[in-house]
Design an enzyme around this catalytic site. Sequence first.
Site, PDB file in Angstrom:
ATOM      1  N   GLU A 112       0.674  -1.162   0.053  1.00 36.83           N
ATOM      2  CA  GLU A 112       0.004  -0.171  -0.124  1.00 36.83           C
ATOM      3  C   GLU A 112       0.956   1.164   0.086  1.00 36.83           C
ATOM      4  OE1 GLU A 112      -2.864  -0.365   3.244  1.00 36.83           O
ATOM      5  OE2 GLU A 112      -4.005  -1.854   2.155  1.00 36.83           O
ATOM      6  N   HIS A 236      -8.609  10.343   3.710  1.00 35.83           N
ATOM      7  CA  HIS A 236      -8.262   9.272   2.571  1.00 35.83           C
ATOM      8  C   HIS A 236      -8.716   9.418   1.315  1.00 35.83           C
ATOM      9  CE1 HIS A 236      -8.353   5.306   0.444  1.00 35.83           C
ATOM     10  NE2 HIS A 236      -7.780   4.751   1.639  1.00 35.83           N
ATOM     11  N   ARG A 283      -0.866   9.037   2.169  1.00 33.04           N
ATOM     12  CA  ARG A 283      -1.985   9.693   1.911  1.00 33.04           C
ATOM     13  C   ARG A 283      -2.131  11.081   1.955  1.00 33.04           C
ATOM     14  NH1 ARG A 283      -5.324   4.933   5.485  1.00 33.04           N
ATOM     15  NH2 ARG A 283      -5.272   3.099   4.186  1.00 33.04           N
ATOM     16  N   HIS A 344     -10.823  10.008   7.206  1.00 24.68           N
ATOM     17  CA  HIS A 344     -10.623   8.783   7.202  1.00 24.68           C
ATOM     18  C   HIS A 344     -10.137   8.208   8.685  1.00 24.68           C
ATOM     19  CE1 HIS A 344     -10.208   4.597   5.983  1.00 24.68           C
ATOM     20  NE2 HIS A 344      -8.751   4.776   5.964  1.00 24.68           N
ATOM     21  N   ARG A 379      -0.708   8.795   9.276  1.00 20.02           N
ATOM     22  CA  ARG A 379      -0.730   7.413   9.731  1.00 20.02           C
ATOM     23  C   ARG A 379      -0.289   6.428   8.386  1.00 20.02           C
ATOM     24  NH1 ARG A 379      -4.600   2.936   8.903  1.00 20.02           N
ATOM     25  NH2 ARG A 379      -5.928   4.548   7.713  1.00 20.02           N
TER      26      ARG A 379
END
Length: 526
Positions: A112, A236, A283, A344, A379
């Site tokens: 990811e 997000h 992100r 998110h 994060r």
Amino acid sequence: MTASHDVIVIGSGAAGLTAALALAESRRVLVLAKGSLTGGSTAWAQGGIAAVLDAGDTFEEHIRDTMIAGAGLNRRETVEFVIEHAPQSIDRLVELGVPFNQEAGALHLTREGGHSQRRIVHVNDATGWAVQEALLRAAEANPNITLLPGRACIDLITGRNAEQFSGSGRVWGVYALDEASGRVEAHVARATILATGGAGRVYQFSTAPRGATGDGIAMAWRAGARVSNMEMMQFHPTCLYNLEVKNFLITEAVRGEGGVLLNPRTGHRYMPDYDDRAELAPRDIVARANDSEIKRDGLDCVHLDISHQSPEFVKHHFPNIYEKLLTLGIDMTREPIPVVPAQHYTCGGVLIDLAAHTDLPGLWAAGECTESGLHGANRLASNSLLECFVFGEAAASDILARWDTLDHPPAIREWDESRVTDSDEEVVIKQNWTEIRRMMWNYVGIVRTTKRLERAQNRIDLLGREIEDYYGSFRVTTDLIELRNLHQCADLIVRSALKRHESRGLHYTLDYPATLPEARDTVLIP
């Protein structure tokens, strides 16, 4: 009604149930859940769990990726602690029966954004639901665990609520509303764990479930605990844009497996213009890029396209997303997915140490309601469930190690409803709820300015007086409890954002675009 237990866990997601199962080997544990036992964020997590399991990967690389994503605001000792405990957490989940995807007899690892290696274990694109099911199955089978859904927690019980008043700040449990009967119960214990999730519903557009109203953060703050880095709110990059379906997340792994972002007007793949890592950038960078494209060209959304991969590949990797999109008339094997950024994840929260202990004696916390030092200013994908398992275990271990030093609870006063009546104007709650969420989206969103933050603070102050007047006059309901907590968290977010005079990670402000040489936490003290 007052009920006594050994340990109270507030929250029935990954952090709460992990702690409960570890404690229940020798203690009686009560787990309280607002709404249903599966209503929290864990069940919604599509992605997976990050852990160093491949021979070509190392702890040091996972630590470095986490620190880079967190823009240096992470606490290195926390990052090391969590990542080094990750393989053990995966082993325990396998023992509980979580059916992680396998390939050639080994766990299948995906990749990811922000990760330099494939290290994400997953159950198709519905990892959170599989984890929730396994933990809940084990908890329901354990005679030492009592699960109580339908309990909206109002405030922590401290020495101030004892029949013999004490100002020590020692936590003895929680007052909770029985949502079915409307009665408020006092649940007391020698130790209490907050595992209440984040505050995503502070924002108008969010991938978080309806109940993510920052309850634990607000309760801990009112009880006297410090909170940290509340301005670090993760958006997000890819929430489905659909006027009928709200809050449906298109997992990070779609980009990890080759999905690209396109401007729907020009067809241009724009992420390489913003970052060398393109779609695999962290992100915050991808969310700002999407926001920039949408605002610059007046778009409703951008496109996420993985149709260049074979249909079999897409259906195998993303079966749930594929089926859901088909019901909306979108075939992701043949056409792009319309997406927009949405709130998110809450990276800040109640300040804890490596034992998951808060500032308040008798109170531990784990998961998204905390600021442990793992995430820093952003994060890293799939570190969130991992944090829940590691700190759920840490809280349980610390409580058991201290057990003989934990006093028995004193006599606690019952909840007093003698000066309130039933509400005759519920419209106030709905109006304030809507106003807070819209104001936070417009003024405290992906890109911020001091002027917008100050305007938000003025409105929060006005709403605060109105909400407290309402709260003091009427019997509590779940909606009123959530509104009070939502407002408290909005206030903490704005106050934290005003204190940070730089752009770092998720906090991007046009007035202070540079990043300061030294990374410092924003710590608020009650």
